[in-house]
Design an enzyme around this catalytic site. Structure first.
Site, PDB file in Angstrom:
ATOM      1  N   CYS A  65       1.021  -0.993  -0.083  1.00  0.00           N
ATOM      2  CA  CYS A  65      -0.309   0.026   0.089  1.00  0.00           C
ATOM      3  C   CYS A  65       1.137   0.943  -0.262  1.00  0.00           C
ATOM      4  O   CYS A  65       2.049   1.184   0.177  1.00  0.00           O
ATOM      5  CB  CYS A  65      -0.859  -0.207   1.475  1.00  0.00           C
ATOM      6  SG  CYS A  65      -0.104   0.592   2.894  1.00  0.00           S
ATOM      7  N   HIS A  98      14.415 -15.302  10.928  1.00  0.00           N
ATOM      8  CA  HIS A  98      13.823 -15.556  12.675  1.00  0.00           C
ATOM      9  C   HIS A  98      12.592 -15.298  12.743  1.00  0.00           C
ATOM     10  O   HIS A  98      11.799 -15.853  13.568  1.00  0.00           O
ATOM     11  CB  HIS A  98      14.138 -13.974  12.866  1.00  0.00           C
ATOM     12  CG  HIS A  98      16.015 -14.530  13.307  1.00  0.00           C
ATOM     13  ND1 HIS A  98      16.621 -12.725  13.962  1.00  0.00           N
ATOM     14  CD2 HIS A  98      16.960 -14.580  12.877  1.00  0.00           C
ATOM     15  CE1 HIS A  98      17.437 -13.458  14.188  1.00  0.00           C
ATOM     16  NE2 HIS A  98      18.094 -14.515  12.985  1.00  0.00           N
ATOM     17  N   HIS A 133      14.295 -19.263  17.216  1.00  0.00           N
ATOM     18  CA  HIS A 133      13.362 -18.737  16.527  1.00  0.00           C
ATOM     19  C   HIS A 133      12.347 -19.435  16.065  1.00  0.00           C
ATOM     20  O   HIS A 133      10.975 -18.960  16.381  1.00  0.00           O
ATOM     21  CB  HIS A 133      14.059 -18.464  15.184  1.00  0.00           C
ATOM     22  CG  HIS A 133      15.672 -17.783  15.065  1.00  0.00           C
ATOM     23  ND1 HIS A 133      15.122 -16.107  15.867  1.00  0.00           N
ATOM     24  CD2 HIS A 133      16.252 -17.926  15.142  1.00  0.00           C
ATOM     25  CE1 HIS A 133      16.130 -16.067  15.373  1.00  0.00           C
ATOM     26  NE2 HIS A 133      16.993 -16.862  15.120  1.00  0.00           N
TER      27      HIS A 133
HETATM   28  C1  RB5 Z   1      -3.810   5.056   1.256  1.00  0.00           C
HETATM   29  O1  RB5 Z   1      -3.694   6.593   0.718  1.00  0.00           O
HETATM   30  C2  RB5 Z   1      -3.155   4.938   2.231  1.00  0.00           C
HETATM   31  O2  RB5 Z   1      -3.417   5.428   3.186  1.00  0.00           O
HETATM   32  C3  RB5 Z   1      -2.703   3.207   2.204  1.00  0.00           C
HETATM   33  O3  RB5 Z   1      -2.262   3.088   0.827  1.00  0.00           O
HETATM   34  C4  RB5 Z   1      -2.240   2.788   3.141  1.00  0.00           C
HETATM   35  O4  RB5 Z   1      -0.780   3.888   3.443  1.00  0.00           O
HETATM   36  C5  RB5 Z   1      -2.722   2.812   4.466  1.00  0.00           C
HETATM   37  O5  RB5 Z   1      -1.587   2.346   5.358  1.00  0.00           O
END
Ligand code: RB5
Length: 142
Positions: A65, A98, A133
């Site tokens: 993300c 780990h 681990h």
């Molecule tokens: C999207 O704008 C952003 O919030 C998402 O991609 C991410 O970084 C969230 O943790």
């Protein structure tokens, strides 16, 4: 190795690059979406990847993300899944050595393509060390 990949809109742009890296190295990668850069919610795609990995023993996942934070948090809610938010080759290698992480997570807005390549190579090329681990990972499971 078999990988699943999922992103949100903020990780979408780099997805094709990651898929090419994995296939160039002779591994399989299954794309769980999204199929465009339209805005989506990262929990939906973190969950999708984590559930696919949990259901397919021995497989691995990559989630991306903007920061890697939200999508890794979501993936880690799926029982038996250990998703590691990594920033460089060292953390990606340690996530395997780990923590026996099955899912590599990172932020498209945080790392560039060179670092992504080094993280993927470290993740692929590092085995879980087991031993002490394994005891610690078992405590996470418990
Ligand atoms: C999207 O704008 C952003 O919030 C998402 O991609 C991410 O970084 C969230 O943790």
């Amino acid at each position: 190795m078999k990988f699943y990949i999922a992103t949100d809109h903020a990780g979408y742009a780099v997805k094709a690059y990651i898929k090419a890296l994995i296939t160039d190295r002779g591994h399989e990668i299954i794309d769980l979406g999204p199929d465009s850069a339209d805005r989506v919610d990262y929990p939906d795609f973190g969950r999708k990847c984590a559930e696919a990995v949990a259901a397919d023993g021995g497989s691995f996942g990559i989630v991306v993300c903007g920061t890697g934070i939200g999508i890794s948090m979501a993936a880690n809610k799926v029982p038996s899944i250990r998703a590691a938010l990594c920033h460089d080759a060292y953390t990606a290698a340690m996530a395997r050595a780990h923590n026996n992480a099955q899912i590599l997570a990172f932020g498209e807005r945080v790392v560039g393509k060179g670092v992504i390549e080094s993280m993927i190579d470290a993740f692929i090329g590092t085995a879980f060390e087991g031993g002490r681990h394994a005891d610690r990972v078992a405590k996470i499971e418990a």
